[in-house]
Write an enzyme that holds these catalytic residues in place. Structure first.
Site, mmCIF file in Angstrom:
data_model
loop_
_atom_site.group_PDB
_atom_site.id
_atom_site.type_symbol
_atom_site.label_atom_id
_atom_site.label_comp_id
_atom_site.label_asym_id
_atom_site.label_seq_id
_atom_site.Cartn_x
_atom_site.Cartn_y
_atom_site.Cartn_z
ATOM 1 N N PHE A 144 0.860 -1.266 0.107
ATOM 2 C CA PHE A 144 0.085 0.190 0.083
ATOM 3 C C PHE A 144 0.829 1.342 -0.101
ATOM 4 O O PHE A 144 1.824 1.249 0.908
ATOM 5 C CB PHE A 144 -0.819 -0.046 1.225
ATOM 6 C CG PHE A 144 -1.981 1.252 1.147
ATOM 7 C CD1 PHE A 144 -3.157 1.151 0.384
ATOM 8 C CD2 PHE A 144 -1.606 2.485 1.904
ATOM 9 C CE1 PHE A 144 -3.830 2.180 0.583
ATOM 10 C CE2 PHE A 144 -2.539 3.231 1.847
ATOM 11 C CZ PHE A 144 -3.725 3.296 1.074
ATOM 12 N N ASP A 229 9.093 2.732 1.559
ATOM 13 C CA ASP A 229 7.976 3.437 1.724
ATOM 14 C C ASP A 229 7.929 3.311 3.326
ATOM 15 O O ASP A 229 7.479 2.073 3.675
ATOM 16 C CB ASP A 229 6.920 2.999 1.090
ATOM 17 C CG ASP A 229 5.391 3.666 1.638
ATOM 18 O OD1 ASP A 229 5.408 4.173 2.850
ATOM 19 O OD2 ASP A 229 4.624 3.271 0.771
ATOM 20 N N LYS A 258 2.645 10.163 8.360
ATOM 21 C CA LYS A 258 2.305 9.633 9.236
ATOM 22 C C LYS A 258 2.593 10.196 10.586
ATOM 23 O O LYS A 258 2.282 11.284 11.104
ATOM 24 C CB LYS A 258 1.961 8.135 9.534
ATOM 25 C CG LYS A 258 1.001 7.477 8.368
ATOM 26 C CD LYS A 258 0.819 5.965 8.515
ATOM 27 C CE LYS A 258 -0.040 5.445 7.472
ATOM 28 N NZ LYS A 258 -1.815 5.770 7.895
#
Length: 408
Positions: A144, A229, A258
């Protein structure tokens, strides 16, 4: 008149369905305030927060350092755009480069935007150095990387990318931890391999050590860039500032978001000076990226997280979580596996409970604990990095009551 009337209406969950696009189906309760690892809803019901805003709230709710930074910067300067630079952005970039392999930083507003920048940079680097034929991007199934059309196509979950028309081309996928499949697919046409150093949404899947080192070697062999990532794994989540530090492998480009802002929206792409040079003025940008308000908060978060006390504490909390989850499983036999690293943990349901992760999420909320899922079979825990041990114990006691109701 109508504006005044709507302003006076009490906010309810039913109002969400009346005014919001239906792409989310949030919980029935509405949180209204938080402190540390506890949250209260409109009815003043208290919850222990193991969700952490999906691995965002690394210092919990309303941490004094964050509140202070936000207040101080909010009274100075909020926004300028990229026509000007600002002190918080420069300070934060300096701290990030001093603490990592990177030499240059690009700021964005989210993980998806940081990943978009990384992918565009990889393509531009390949074009400049090797020509148009070198454009293949390889990523991994169940990965993702965000919800923009480019990043969602690179992400290896077709359910998120299908149904929107023709997809960006030159993107292929192989199974995570399958080095042989990757080796067969890579060639001199490969410009980049993008991977999570621990798959989050895909089910909390750790990479084999040989796999990670093999990916790096294949990228070197084929003159391709390795993009990590670290949107979910970064900023202390696994017990080091970034997960790559524990893998013995250094990427060419790293993305982070995040936890970077602890709850204030911000993302960043980190890379070397040589690679960064291919994003010349005008080739990419963001109106809000590097916003002084966001960077001031992120700098405050950095100063707390990047300490021996916090990073060591993450590992201690990991051990406690895993012990108590295994104790719950000994009593109720619902999990096949307890896995993950640091405070990004997953409890995979056994065959009896396969596909019912959301039932455990909902049952947990009923007992006063907020958890996440990572696919239909995995319950995910991503709490504050500084969650008090007593909150871990209390939250898992509540979670066990939920498990007992379902399993009993």
């Amino acid at each position: 008149m109508s504006t005044s009337k709507s302003a006076q209406q009490p906010v309810s969950r039913a109002m969400f369905d009346d005014v919001m696009v239906p792409n989310y189906n949030p919980a029935k309760m509405i949180p209204v305030r938080g402190e540390g690892s506890r949250v209260w809803d409109q009815a003043d019901t208290e919850y222990v927060d193991f969700a952490g805003g999906i691995a965002v709230n690394c210092l919990g709710h309303c941490h004094p350092a964050m509140v202070s930074a936000l207040t101080e910067q909010g009274n100075k300067l909020w926004h300028l755009s990229n026509v000007f630079t600002n002190e918080p952005a420069i300070r934060l970039a300096k701290k990030l480069t001093d603490a990592t392999f990177a030499e240059r930083v690009y700021f964005a507003n989210s993980g998806a935007e940081a990943n978009e920048a990384a992918l565009k940079l990889a393509r531009r680097w390949a074009l400049d150095n090797h020509g148009e034929q070198k454009q293949q991007i390889i990523a991994f199934t169940k990965g993702f990387h965000g919800r923009t059309f480019f990043t969602v196509t690179v992400g290896g979950q077709p359910a998120y990318s299908e149904g929107f028309g023709p997809k960006p081309g030159g993107i292929e996928h192989v199974a995570y931890n399958d080095l042989e499949a990757l080796e067969k697919l890579m060639s001199e046409k490969t410009c980049a391999v993008m991977m999570e150093p621990l798959q989050g949404e895909g089910g909390i899947i750790s990479p084999d050590q040989e796999f990670v080192k093999g990916v790096r070697e294949l990228c070197d062999k084929h003159h391709a860039l390795l993009i990590f990532d670290e949107v979910q794994t970064g900023f202390g989540r696994t017990g080091s500032l970034y997960a790559y530090e524990q893998l013995g492998v250094t990427p060419d480009i790293l993305t982070t978001a995040k936890a970077l802002g602890g709850g204030f929206p911000i993302g960043a792409m980190l890379t070397t000076a040589t690679i960064a040079s291919h994003l010349k003025p005008g080739t990419h940008g963001s109106t809000y990226g590097g916003n002084p308000l966001a960077c001031a908060v992120a700098e405050a978060v950095f100063d707390v997280v990047n300490t021996e006390e916090v990073l060591t504490g993450v590992k201690q909390r990991e051990s406690l979580f895993k012990k108590l989850l295994n104790d719950i499983n000994d009593r109720h036999n619902v999990f096949k596996d307890i896995r993950g690293q640091g405070l990004l943990l997953g409890a995979e349901l056994n065959d009896t409970w396969a596909g019912k992760a959301r039932d455990f999420l909902n049952a947990g909320a009923d007992e006063g604990v907020m958890v996440l899922i990572a696919g239909p079979n995995v319950i995910r825990f991503a709490p504050s990095l500084i969650i008090p041990e007593q909150d871990v114990i209390e939250g898992l006691a509540r979670f066990e009551r939920a498990v007992a109701k379902l399993a009993g």
